[in-house]
Design a protein around this motif. Sequence first.
Motif, PDB file in Angstrom:
ATOM      1  N   LYS A   1     -25.781  10.469  60.708  1.00 46.49           N
ATOM      2  CA  LYS A   1     -26.324   9.484  59.966  1.00 46.49           C
ATOM      3  C   LYS A   1     -26.137  10.277  58.295  1.00 46.49           C
ATOM      4  O   LYS A   1     -26.213  11.372  58.020  1.00 46.49           O
ATOM      5  N   ALA A   2     -26.256   9.418  57.390  1.00 46.70           N
ATOM      6  CA  ALA A   2     -25.729   9.740  56.104  1.00 46.70           C
ATOM      7  C   ALA A   2     -26.945  10.838  55.493  1.00 46.70           C
ATOM      8  O   ALA A   2     -28.144  10.478  55.731  1.00 46.70           O
ATOM      9  N   PRO A   3     -26.613  11.752  54.797  1.00 46.77           N
ATOM     10  CA  PRO A   3     -27.701  12.576  54.274  1.00 46.77           C
ATOM     11  C   PRO A   3     -28.361  12.027  53.233  1.00 46.77           C
ATOM     12  O   PRO A   3     -28.106  11.314  52.445  1.00 46.77           O
ATOM     13  N   THR A   4     -29.890  12.357  53.249  1.00 43.33           N
ATOM     14  CA  THR A   4     -30.661  11.939  52.197  1.00 43.33           C
ATOM     15  C   THR A   4     -30.537  12.737  51.016  1.00 43.33           C
ATOM     16  O   THR A   4     -29.745  13.754  50.990  1.00 43.33           O
ATOM     17  N   LEU A   5     -30.884  12.408  49.679  1.00 42.19           N
ATOM     18  CA  LEU A   5     -31.354  12.993  48.565  1.00 42.19           C
ATOM     19  C   LEU A   5     -31.746  14.541  49.090  1.00 42.19           C
ATOM     20  O   LEU A   5     -31.476  15.418  48.714  1.00 42.19           O
ATOM     21  N   TYR A   6     -32.826  14.176  49.564  1.00 46.96           N
ATOM     22  CA  TYR A   6     -33.350  15.702  50.138  1.00 46.96           C
ATOM     23  C   TYR A   6     -32.516  16.366  50.597  1.00 46.96           C
ATOM     24  O   TYR A   6     -32.640  17.731  50.431  1.00 46.96           O
ATOM     25  N   ASP A   7     -31.827  16.168  51.585  1.00 47.57           N
ATOM     26  CA  ASP A   7     -30.818  17.027  52.383  1.00 47.57           C
ATOM     27  C   ASP A   7     -29.917  17.614  51.470  1.00 47.57           C
ATOM     28  O   ASP A   7     -29.535  18.792  51.310  1.00 47.57           O
ATOM     29  N   GLU A   8     -29.355  16.856  50.400  1.00 50.32           N
ATOM     30  CA  GLU A   8     -28.450  17.361  49.364  1.00 50.32           C
ATOM     31  C   GLU A   8     -29.200  18.418  48.677  1.00 50.32           C
ATOM     32  O   GLU A   8     -28.494  18.957  47.972  1.00 50.32           O
ATOM     33  N   LEU A   9     -30.592  18.206  48.335  1.00 47.68           N
ATOM     34  CA  LEU A   9     -31.002  19.452  47.593  1.00 47.68           C
ATOM     35  C   LEU A   9     -31.443  20.632  48.197  1.00 47.68           C
ATOM     36  O   LEU A   9     -31.954  21.520  47.651  1.00 47.68           O
ATOM     37  N   GLY A  10     -31.027  20.328  49.787  1.00 42.54           N
ATOM     38  CA  GLY A  10     -31.002  21.712  50.507  1.00 42.54           C
ATOM     39  C   GLY A  10     -32.398  21.823  51.387  1.00 42.54           C
ATOM     40  O   GLY A  10     -32.634  22.686  51.992  1.00 42.54           O
ATOM     41  N   GLY A  11     -32.903  20.474  51.543  1.00 39.95           N
ATOM     42  CA  GLY A  11     -33.764  20.167  52.441  1.00 39.95           C
ATOM     43  C   GLY A  11     -35.211  21.043  52.065  1.00 39.95           C
ATOM     44  O   GLY A  11     -35.325  21.409  50.889  1.00 39.95           O
ATOM     45  N   GLN A  12     -36.135  21.557  53.153  1.00 41.23           N
ATOM     46  CA  GLN A  12     -37.434  22.229  52.807  1.00 41.23           C
ATOM     47  C   GLN A  12     -37.113  23.484  52.078  1.00 41.23           C
ATOM     48  O   GLN A  12     -37.642  23.676  50.939  1.00 41.23           O
ATOM     49  N   ALA A  56     -37.388  12.017  47.288  1.00 44.88           N
ATOM     50  CA  ALA A  56     -35.940  12.252  47.546  1.00 44.88           C
ATOM     51  C   ALA A  56     -35.652  11.515  48.990  1.00 44.88           C
ATOM     52  O   ALA A  56     -34.638  12.002  49.767  1.00 44.88           O
ATOM     53  N   ASP A  57     -36.522  10.809  49.554  1.00 45.68           N
ATOM     54  CA  ASP A  57     -36.273  10.329  50.938  1.00 45.68           C
ATOM     55  C   ASP A  57     -36.446  11.272  52.187  1.00 45.68           C
ATOM     56  O   ASP A  57     -35.855  11.235  53.142  1.00 45.68           O
ATOM     57  N   TYR A  62     -46.424  12.435  49.802  1.00 45.06           N
ATOM     58  CA  TYR A  62     -47.344  13.043  48.678  1.00 45.06           C
ATOM     59  C   TYR A  62     -48.860  12.232  48.642  1.00 45.06           C
ATOM     60  O   TYR A  62     -48.686  10.838  48.781  1.00 45.06           O
ATOM     61  N   THR A  63     -49.851  13.231  48.951  1.00 50.79           N
ATOM     62  CA  THR A  63     -51.126  12.156  48.596  1.00 50.79           C
ATOM     63  C   THR A  63     -51.764  12.401  47.867  1.00 50.79           C
ATOM     64  O   THR A  63     -53.130  12.052  47.808  1.00 50.79           O
ATOM     65  N   GLY A  64     -51.155  12.874  46.572  1.00 48.26           N
ATOM     66  CA  GLY A  64     -51.872  13.081  45.293  1.00 48.26           C
ATOM     67  C   GLY A  64     -51.952  11.935  44.587  1.00 48.26           C
ATOM     68  O   GLY A  64     -51.559  10.622  45.001  1.00 48.26           O
ATOM     69  N   ASP A  65     -52.451  11.742  43.405  1.00 51.69           N
ATOM     70  CA  ASP A  65     -52.987  10.710  42.423  1.00 51.69           C
ATOM     71  C   ASP A  65     -51.557  10.188  41.653  1.00 51.69           C
ATOM     72  O   ASP A  65     -50.637  10.910  41.857  1.00 51.69           O
ATOM     73  N   SER A  66     -51.543   8.978  41.348  1.00 50.60           N
ATOM     74  CA  SER A  66     -50.522   8.522  40.161  1.00 50.60           C
ATOM     75  C   SER A  66     -49.938   9.645  39.358  1.00 50.60           C
ATOM     76  O   SER A  66     -51.056  10.484  38.736  1.00 50.60           O
ATOM     77  N   MET A  67     -48.882   9.615  38.565  1.00 51.95           N
ATOM     78  CA  MET A  67     -48.391  10.303  37.612  1.00 51.95           C
ATOM     79  C   MET A  67     -49.334  10.187  36.362  1.00 51.95           C
ATOM     80  O   MET A  67     -49.514  11.111  35.714  1.00 51.95           O
ATOM     81  N   GLU A  68     -49.762   8.909  36.255  1.00 46.55           N
ATOM     82  CA  GLU A  68     -50.698   8.672  35.122  1.00 46.55           C
ATOM     83  C   GLU A  68     -51.831   9.348  35.246  1.00 46.55           C
ATOM     84  O   GLU A  68     -52.236  10.076  34.178  1.00 46.55           O
ATOM     85  N   GLU A  69     -52.518   9.377  36.420  1.00 47.18           N
ATOM     86  CA  GLU A  69     -53.679   9.990  36.566  1.00 47.18           C
ATOM     87  C   GLU A  69     -53.628  11.520  36.435  1.00 47.18           C
ATOM     88  O   GLU A  69     -54.488  12.218  36.050  1.00 47.18           O
TER      89      GLU A  69
END
Length: 119
Positions: A1-12, A56-57, A62-69
């Motif tokens: 399967k195609a790598p996600t952007l997360y994979d391309e960032l090096g994963g965890q 990055a898929d 993410y369980t935090g608040d909106s960027m505005e908050e």
Amino acid sequence: KAPTLYDELGGQPGVAAITENLLDAFAADPLVAPTFAHVDITRWKRVFADYVCQTADGPCRYTGDSMEEVHRGMNINEAMFNAVVEDLITAMNRQHVPVRVQNRLIARLAPTRAQMLYR
Ligand code: HEM
């Protein structure tokens, strides 16, 4: 399967390293460091890495608040916002993330700009 952007960032481990590098860059950045002076850094690292992972898929939520908050009361201006983007580029360069991949992440993070400025 195609790598996600997360994979391309090096994963965890990749995103964890970028997050560490980003904090180092913030600490050395006079436009950003004062805003982080009283932040719980351990918590910030976890929450920020989750945000990047989800954006990055990756498999995180993410369980935090909106960027505005989250950024309310910081009175972030254009120069501060641009400084954070520059610091992120520095952090990704240190992790040898290809520029093409860097640009894809920035394109996903930058649209929140209007939610953050002058709150
Ligand atoms: C692309 C731009 C940015 C993104 C994607 C971003 C994302 C985030 C995320 C995900 C958090 C964690 C939320 C939480 O703690 O629940 C956070 C917290 C924070 N951000 Fe940003 N941010 C950006 C720009 C900025 C800028 C420009 C500043 C100020 C110079 C800033 C200052 C902070 C501070 C101080 C916190 C900690 C808040 C706290 O724990 O009380 N951020 N940011």
